[in-house]
Design an enzyme around this catalytic site. Structure first.
Site, PDB file in Angstrom:
ATOM      1  CE1 TYR A 177      -4.266   1.016  -0.249  1.00 20.69           C
ATOM      2  CE2 TYR A 177      -4.457  -1.205   0.648  1.00 20.69           C
ATOM      3  CZ  TYR A 177      -5.015  -0.125  -0.013  1.00 20.69           C
ATOM      4  OH  TYR A 177      -6.307  -0.182  -0.424  1.00 20.69           O
ATOM      5  CD  GLU A 187      -4.764   5.290   0.845  1.00 17.43           C
ATOM      6  OE1 GLU A 187      -4.629   5.882   1.940  1.00 17.43           O
ATOM      7  OE2 GLU A 187      -5.835   4.784   0.476  1.00 17.43           O
ATOM      8  CG  ASP A 237      -8.197  10.601 -23.966  1.00 13.67           C
ATOM      9  OD1 ASP A 237      -7.220   9.820 -24.038  1.00 13.67           O
ATOM     10  OD2 ASP A 237      -9.320  10.259 -23.535  1.00 13.67           O
ATOM     11  CB  THR A 278      -4.757   3.884 -21.942  1.00 14.62           C
ATOM     12  OG1 THR A 278      -4.545   3.951 -23.349  1.00 14.62           O
ATOM     13  CG2 THR A 278      -6.211   4.214 -21.625  1.00 14.62           C
ATOM     14  CE  LYS A 335      -7.304   2.268 -24.995  1.00 14.53           C
ATOM     15  NZ  LYS A 335      -8.354   3.313 -25.073  1.00 14.53           N
ATOM     16  NE  ARG A 389      -7.083  -3.565 -19.519  1.00 15.42           N
ATOM     17  CZ  ARG A 389      -7.137  -3.590 -20.849  1.00 15.42           C
ATOM     18  NH1 ARG A 389      -6.385  -4.409 -21.545  1.00 15.42           N
ATOM     19  NH2 ARG A 389      -7.945  -2.782 -21.498  1.00 15.42           N
TER      20      ARG A 389
HETATM   21  C1  LIG Z   1      -9.366   3.671 -24.181  1.00 15.84           C
HETATM   22  C2  LIG Z   1      -9.672   5.093 -23.995  1.00 15.84           C
HETATM   23  C3  LIG Z   1      -9.976   5.633 -22.734  1.00 15.84           C
HETATM   24  C4  LIG Z   1     -10.291   4.796 -21.525  1.00 15.84           C
HETATM   25  O1  LIG Z   1      -9.425   3.895 -21.123  1.00 15.84           O
HETATM   26  P1  LIG Z   1      -9.876   2.705 -20.126  1.00 15.84           P
HETATM   27  O2  LIG Z   1      -8.548   2.243 -19.671  1.00 15.84           O
HETATM   28  O3  LIG Z   1     -10.625   1.732 -20.963  1.00 15.84           O
HETATM   29  O4  LIG Z   1     -10.701   3.308 -19.048  1.00 15.84           O
HETATM   30  C5  LIG Z   1     -10.109   6.987 -22.628  1.00 15.84           C
HETATM   31  N1  LIG Z   1      -9.996   7.787 -23.688  1.00 15.84           N
HETATM   32  C6  LIG Z   1      -9.746   7.309 -24.916  1.00 15.84           C
HETATM   33  C7  LIG Z   1      -9.623   8.258 -26.062  1.00 15.84           C
HETATM   34  C8  LIG Z   1      -9.590   5.957 -25.119  1.00 15.84           C
HETATM   35  O5  LIG Z   1      -9.369   5.486 -26.353  1.00 15.84           O
END
Ligand SMILES: *Cc1c(COP(=O)(O)O)cnc(C)c1O
Length: 421
Positions: free
Chosen positions: A56, A58, A202, A228, A231, A237
């Site tokens: 932990y 935090e 994003d 993220t 990807k 993840r």
């Molecule tokens: C995949 C994605 C997210 C969210 O990611 P999670 O890990 O699935 O919550 C947010 N914004 C965009 C543009 C994404 O492609």
């Protein structure tokens, strides 16, 4: 067999171990075209499977709420420093549990419930957390949405500017989940400046391309960047919030204690490893390869009469409108999966069909590029896709089985990290 081996798990919980093996085998046997997925390295897998999950922590390095952080502080600091160096940003937070919580942190940091916020509409390619109605972000804020133009399939920057001037949003999100084209960060920045909004880039889908120099960077244009890590960036993840110094403090507070408790330290370790991998020259080749494969696949699909939203791709992603092939996205995706090509059905802009049974399918080349497939194999892949889509329309199961056999023969030549035969 899964790599690293899961021998202890096999003894302790054969039922679960067998499922893990089955999933690894499934990933090995498929041409994985889901645009948001990848294959992480075995090093990343090992890092995420460590005793760091026991701890932990935090708070932030040097300011924790539990003792015993001598090592965890170093792990998190390593990840932060690597993120800052790779993306050339002043501030990085590597604690968000995933992309959606990372975006929530941005709302918590810079907006109040009821405030107007702006993002791309989900059916046009935006993400749920950019203010779509079923998301908390659409319920607790006042969302206004931009889309793409019908003729070009691209974001209409004039519409974005007009909407921003009329609605004066606190936040403007750019980026999304089904955008096959380069995001014009400078144009968004100019609009955000004019209406005094915080621009949030994003880059969840394209972070690996940005890191590898295959997509322009939002740094210097968007003061807040969310992504993220799983990807195109090819990590575990998880997620990160990147920012300039001015916005960093509020974002840290929003992530913890605003939204989350203890960070997932095993994930942080995996992120650190992935960031180290992404800083290597080979990763630049990888990012270029992802785009080259997408371009080659797009071209080969167009030659076979497929319609691509926006007429092509600049990144890892292709959005196909199957209307002219007389088959829906869902039956096509299901038939392709049976043939060994895994992807998702997707709405296309101005889709006349329902979201659960839309007109399109979405393809991405991040995973197959990791697997080692190259541009010269994309015509073959397009050929398989064409045969299966036609077969899906006519219920021709024999063709689907034949394609499945051909695909499994090809993939046997391409090893997958995390699995060995
Ligand atoms: C995949 C994605 C997210 C969210 O990611 P999670 O890990 O699935 O919550 C947010 N914004 C965009 C543009 C994404 O492609």
């Amino acid at each position: 067999m899964h790599q690293p081996p899961i021998s202890e798990l096999s003894g302790a919980d054969p039922e679960l171990a067998q499922l893990v093996e089955a999933e690894a085998k499934r990933q090995y046997e498929k041409i994985r075209l889901i645009a948001s997925e990848n294959y992480v390295s075995q090093a990343v897998l090992e890092a995420t499977g460590t005793v760091l999950t026991n701890k932990y922590s935090e708070g932030y390095a040097g300011r924790r709420y539990y003792e015993g952080q001598q090592v965890i502080d170093q792990v998190e600091t390593l990840a932060i420093e690597r993120a800052k160096a790779l993306f050339n940003v002043e501030h990085a937070n590597v604690q968000p549990y995933s992309g959606s919580p990372a975006n929530l942190a941005v709302y918590l940091a810079f907006a109040q419930p009821g405030d107007t916020i702006m993002g791309m509409a989900l059916p046009a390619g935006g993400h749920l957390t950019h203010g779509w109605s079923v998301s908390a972000t659409g319920k607790w804020f006042n969302p206004v949405r931009y889309g793409v133009t019908k003729e070009t399939g691209r974001v209409d920057m004039d519409e974005v500017r007009e909407l921003a001037r009329a609605e004066r949003p606190k936040l403007i999100f750019c980026g999304g989940t089904a955008i096959p084209r380069t995001i014009d960060f400078p144009a968004f920045a100019e609009i955000a400046r004019e209406v005094d909004a915080v621009l949030v880039a994003d880059i969840a889908h394209i972070a690996g391309l940005v890191a590898g120099g295959a997509h322009p960077s939002p740094v210097g244009h968007a003061p807040v960047i969310t992504t993220t890590t799983h990807k195109t960036l090819r990590g575990p993840r998880g997620a990160m919030v990147l920012a300039d110094t001015e916005h960093g403090k509020a974002l840290d507070k929003a992530v913890f204690p605003g939204l989350q408790g203890g960070p997932h330290n095993h994930t942080t370790a995996g992120i650190a490893v992935a960031l180290r991998e992404a800083a290597k020259p080979e990763f630049r080749d990888y990012a270029r390869g992802v785009v080259a494969n997408a371009r080659a696949l797009a071209e080969a699909l167009q030659e076979r009469g497929f319609e691509l939203v926006s007429g092509g791709t600049d990144n890892h992603l292709i959005l196909l409108d199957l209307t002219n092939k007389q088959v829906g996205g869902k039956p096509a995706a299901q038939a392709l999966d049976r043939a060994g090509i895994e992807l998702n059905y997707n709405t296309v802009p101005f889709d006349p069909r329902k979201p659960f049974d839309p007109s399109g399918i979405r393809l991405g080349t991040a995973s197959i590029t990791t697997r080692g497939l190259g541009a010269d194999q994309m015509p073959q892949l397009a050929d398989w896709i064409e045969r299966v889509v036609i077969a899906a329309g006519s219920g021709d199961d024999a063709t689907i089985d034949r394609v499945a056999a051909e695909i499994s023969e090809l993939l046997a030549k391409y090893p997958m990290p995390g699995w060995s035969t």
